[in-house]
Design a protein around this motif. Sequence first.
Motif, PDB file in Angstrom:
ATOM      1  N   ARG A 103       0.812  -1.213   0.000  1.00  0.00           N
ATOM      2  CA  ARG A 103       0.000   0.000   0.000  1.00  0.00           C
ATOM      3  C   ARG A 103       0.850   1.270   0.000  1.00  0.00           C
ATOM      4  O   ARG A 103       0.331   2.363   0.183  1.00  0.00           O
ATOM      5  CB  ARG A 103      -0.937   0.002   1.204  1.00  0.00           C
ATOM      6  CG  ARG A 103      -2.009  -1.072   1.139  1.00  0.00           C
ATOM      7  CD  ARG A 103      -3.039  -0.920   2.241  1.00  0.00           C
ATOM      8  NE  ARG A 103      -4.160  -1.858   2.072  1.00  0.00           N
ATOM      9  CZ  ARG A 103      -5.319  -1.762   2.694  1.00  0.00           C
ATOM     10  NH1 ARG A 103      -5.531  -0.753   3.545  1.00  0.00           N
ATOM     11  NH2 ARG A 103      -6.266  -2.649   2.491  1.00  0.00           N
ATOM     12  N   GLY A 104       2.142   1.111  -0.199  1.00  0.00           N
ATOM     13  CA  GLY A 104       3.014   2.268  -0.347  1.00  0.00           C
ATOM     14  C   GLY A 104       3.688   2.755   0.914  1.00  0.00           C
ATOM     15  O   GLY A 104       4.415   3.756   0.880  1.00  0.00           O
ATOM     16  N   HIS A 105       3.475   2.084   2.041  1.00  0.00           N
ATOM     17  CA  HIS A 105       4.172   2.456   3.267  1.00  0.00           C
ATOM     18  C   HIS A 105       5.616   1.951   3.216  1.00  0.00           C
ATOM     19  O   HIS A 105       5.902   0.902   2.621  1.00  0.00           O
ATOM     20  CB  HIS A 105       3.465   1.862   4.485  1.00  0.00           C
ATOM     21  CG  HIS A 105       2.043   2.308   4.643  1.00  0.00           C
ATOM     22  ND1 HIS A 105       1.702   3.594   5.007  1.00  0.00           N
ATOM     23  CD2 HIS A 105       0.867   1.641   4.469  1.00  0.00           C
ATOM     24  CE1 HIS A 105       0.375   3.694   5.072  1.00  0.00           C
ATOM     25  NE2 HIS A 105      -0.146   2.520   4.742  1.00  0.00           N
ATOM     26  N   ARG A 106       6.507   2.681   3.852  1.00  0.00           N
ATOM     27  CA  ARG A 106       7.900   2.244   3.959  1.00  0.00           C
ATOM     28  C   ARG A 106       8.053   1.482   5.269  1.00  0.00           C
ATOM     29  O   ARG A 106       7.912   2.056   6.350  1.00  0.00           O
ATOM     30  CB  ARG A 106       8.847   3.444   3.903  1.00  0.00           C
ATOM     31  CG  ARG A 106       8.809   4.175   2.562  1.00  0.00           C
ATOM     32  CD  ARG A 106       9.770   5.340   2.511  1.00  0.00           C
ATOM     33  NE  ARG A 106      11.143   4.895   2.725  1.00  0.00           N
ATOM     34  CZ  ARG A 106      12.200   5.725   2.742  1.00  0.00           C
ATOM     35  NH1 ARG A 106      12.004   7.031   2.569  1.00  0.00           N
ATOM     36  NH2 ARG A 106      13.407   5.266   2.935  1.00  0.00           N
ATOM     37  N   VAL A 107       8.340   0.192   5.173  1.00  0.00           N
ATOM     38  CA  VAL A 107       8.296  -0.695   6.328  1.00  0.00           C
ATOM     39  C   VAL A 107       9.693  -1.202   6.676  1.00  0.00           C
ATOM     40  O   VAL A 107      10.431  -1.668   5.807  1.00  0.00           O
ATOM     41  CB  VAL A 107       7.373  -1.907   6.054  1.00  0.00           C
ATOM     42  CG1 VAL A 107       7.296  -2.812   7.288  1.00  0.00           C
ATOM     43  CG2 VAL A 107       5.979  -1.435   5.646  1.00  0.00           C
ATOM     44  N   THR A 108      10.028  -1.093   7.954  1.00  0.00           N
ATOM     45  CA  THR A 108      11.246  -1.681   8.500  1.00  0.00           C
ATOM     46  C   THR A 108      10.851  -2.676   9.573  1.00  0.00           C
ATOM     47  O   THR A 108      10.064  -2.348  10.467  1.00  0.00           O
ATOM     48  CB  THR A 108      12.168  -0.617   9.108  1.00  0.00           C
ATOM     49  OG1 THR A 108      12.539   0.330   8.104  1.00  0.00           O
ATOM     50  CG2 THR A 108      13.440  -1.255   9.686  1.00  0.00           C
ATOM     51  N   VAL A 109      11.369  -3.894   9.493  1.00  0.00           N
ATOM     52  CA  VAL A 109      11.125  -4.921  10.504  1.00  0.00           C
ATOM     53  C   VAL A 109      12.386  -5.093  11.331  1.00  0.00           C
ATOM     54  O   VAL A 109      13.459  -5.379  10.798  1.00  0.00           O
ATOM     55  CB  VAL A 109      10.715  -6.257   9.866  1.00  0.00           C
ATOM     56  CG1 VAL A 109      10.662  -7.370  10.922  1.00  0.00           C
ATOM     57  CG2 VAL A 109       9.361  -6.120   9.174  1.00  0.00           C
ATOM     58  N   VAL A 110      12.252  -4.902  12.642  1.00  0.00           N
ATOM     59  CA  VAL A 110      13.382  -4.998  13.571  1.00  0.00           C
ATOM     60  C   VAL A 110      13.154  -6.196  14.483  1.00  0.00           C
ATOM     61  O   VAL A 110      12.082  -6.316  15.100  1.00  0.00           O
ATOM     62  CB  VAL A 110      13.528  -3.718  14.422  1.00  0.00           C
ATOM     63  CG1 VAL A 110      14.738  -3.823  15.346  1.00  0.00           C
ATOM     64  CG2 VAL A 110      13.630  -2.494  13.529  1.00  0.00           C
TER      65      VAL A 110
END
Length: 373
Positions: free
Chosen positions: A29-36
């Motif tokens: 959906r266009g979000h910038r996602v970082t998984v930590v």
Amino acid sequence: MRLALVIPSLSGGGAERVLVSLAKGFASRGHRVTVVSIYGLEADFFQLPKDVQRVALDLGWDTEGLADKLWSNLRRLAGLRRAIRQARPDVVISFLSRTNVLAVLATVGLSLPVLVTEHTDPIREPLPQPWQRLRHIAYRWAAGVVSVCKAMDGYFAWIPPERRTVIPNPVDFAELAEPAVPVNWAWPHAIIAMGRLVPEKGFDLLIKAFASLADSFPDWGLVILGEGPLRGELEALAAERGLTNRVLLPGKIPQPGATLKQADVFVLSSRWEALPMALLEAMACGLPAVVTHCMTGQPEWLQPGKNAILTPLEDVSKLAAAMTELMRDADLRRRLGQNAAETAKRFALDPILDQWEALMAKLGCQHRQSSVS
């Protein structure tokens, strides 16, 4: 919007599967996602899409003694704070109780909204007292507490209602439909179960129930997908009951859809659950299910005789009787399976993503032009 999703690891559990589905959905959906993650990459089982940034802190080692535990958690706090600042998120979403506490404490002073999500029953799986006290402090600082079911939400009544939300786990129907090599077995018919090989999943009860009816159904076998510390005990139990060639434990598989669809009946034999992903995915695959009364308060979407058969907790004879009923009646399996697939649609990924985006909008989360400092 920039999102940072925080979790202990990407090992093969229900909360981890939920995070991966949400990360993929948010990114689409266009979000910038970082998984930590607190643990390193060696603990990963699930894979993230390429457009999701992955940060593994490698700070999840075992600890002994109070001083060691305190020092290790201080290092985790520092590492987590550093990773969150570098991701420059507009909102942090954390998963699982202890990591939720760490995420809130790590963001103190950063003016970042943190949404903590609860995936385990806090009564049946209580935290150690020090962590319970820390949770009571940290959750009051969080922007919101998200529970996967209404019964769990009630436990957090000490949080103001306007900062509590119920958002169920999503089912990624597209992933379940992806082509994958299924697990093969020799029997014409199979009962299947799925989850970590740990006491709360009740797979010992399931093997005992299957053992009591196996002679009456020689063309049926039992498949248990998953991995965990009880593998040896479960294999020994199957051998003790003469079921070595009738019980298959193939381990974890990343895309279970094809394997689930090969089976005839799904069994959730758990001693306790919050909102079990294994059951939702099996229902989405059109499987009729036998389900123990393992969820706190019977959820309204689980309807006995319509989309599942419910049995008492830890009652092997009743579990076996319910399994027998489905094994004998193909028409009943078909009817319950069709209704189960229809029920599972309410947990589709897109509507769940809508709920998350609505929550973030309600909290005023929006993209920030400046970086977190």
